[in-house]
Design a protein around this motif. Structure first.
Motif, PDB file in Angstrom:
ATOM      1  N   UNK A 141       6.933   3.499  -2.982  1.00  0.00           N
ATOM      2  CA  UNK A 141       6.314   2.398  -1.968  1.00  0.00           C
ATOM      3  C   UNK A 141       6.530   2.773  -0.753  1.00  0.00           C
ATOM      4  N   UNK A 142       7.304   4.108  -0.603  1.00  0.00           N
ATOM      5  CA  UNK A 142       7.549   5.031   0.890  1.00  0.00           C
ATOM      6  C   UNK A 142       6.170   5.557   0.625  1.00  0.00           C
ATOM      7  N   UNK A 143       5.509   6.174   0.172  1.00  0.00           N
ATOM      8  CA  UNK A 143       4.447   7.240  -0.007  1.00  0.00           C
ATOM      9  C   UNK A 143       3.447   6.313   0.181  1.00  0.00           C
ATOM     10  N   UNK A 144       3.274   5.077  -0.165  1.00  0.00           N
ATOM     11  CA  UNK A 144       2.366   4.297  -0.215  1.00  0.00           C
ATOM     12  C   UNK A 144       2.257   3.788   1.152  1.00  0.00           C
ATOM     13  N   UNK A 145       3.397   3.356   1.742  1.00  0.00           N
ATOM     14  CA  UNK A 145       3.512   2.600   3.280  1.00  0.00           C
ATOM     15  C   UNK A 145       2.577   3.338   3.927  1.00  0.00           C
ATOM     16  N   UNK A 146       2.914   5.467   3.845  1.00  0.00           N
ATOM     17  CA  UNK A 146       2.609   5.870   4.597  1.00  0.00           C
ATOM     18  C   UNK A 146       1.520   6.031   4.513  1.00  0.00           C
TER      19      UNK A 146
END
Length: 123
Positions: free
Chosen positions: A12-17
């Motif tokens: 999810x954090x990669x998708x936020x970025x």
């Protein structure tokens, strides 16, 4: 209804970025989602929800209230006929919800065991 795991292997954090998801700051547990909070919201869903606000300064509060109202109507997808083999507490579905001019299905998907829930439009 079929159980579909989250597309791709990005966190999810990669998708936020990447701008696909945004963090959801209201971490209130929601009973319909197994008393879990929503951790992330797709940018497409958030844009549709904020567009429904009467005044721009109220867009985040409006989107949060609408998201929680939709989540209150969600059901565990594993309880749907034909989907009994899907993992419990993995995918919750609220459908159809009026979002803008159309009715759209919203998924609340957990990213792994005890992981955060991501709200998004169904694919």
């Amino acid at each position: 209804m079929d159980h579909h795991p989250r597309a791709g292997d990005r966190s999810p954090e990669q998708l936020v970025a990447a701008g696909v998801l945004r963090r959801h700051e209201d971490r209130r547990p929601l009973p319909a989602l197994g008393h879990s909070p929503i951790g992330y919201v797709s940018t497409a869903l958030w844009a549709e929800l904020t567009a429904l606000a009467i005044a721009p300064p109220a867009s985040d509060a409006t989107a949060t209230a609408l998201l929680h109202a939709i989540a209150d109507r969600a059901v565990d997808a594993a309880l749907a006929p034909g989907n009994e083999r899907a993992p419990r507490d993995d995918l919750y579905v609220a459908h159809p919800a009026h979002i803008g001019a159309r009715r759209r299905t919203v998924w609340f998907q957990r990213s792994g065991p005890r992981g955060p829930i991501t709200a998004t439009f169904a694919p």
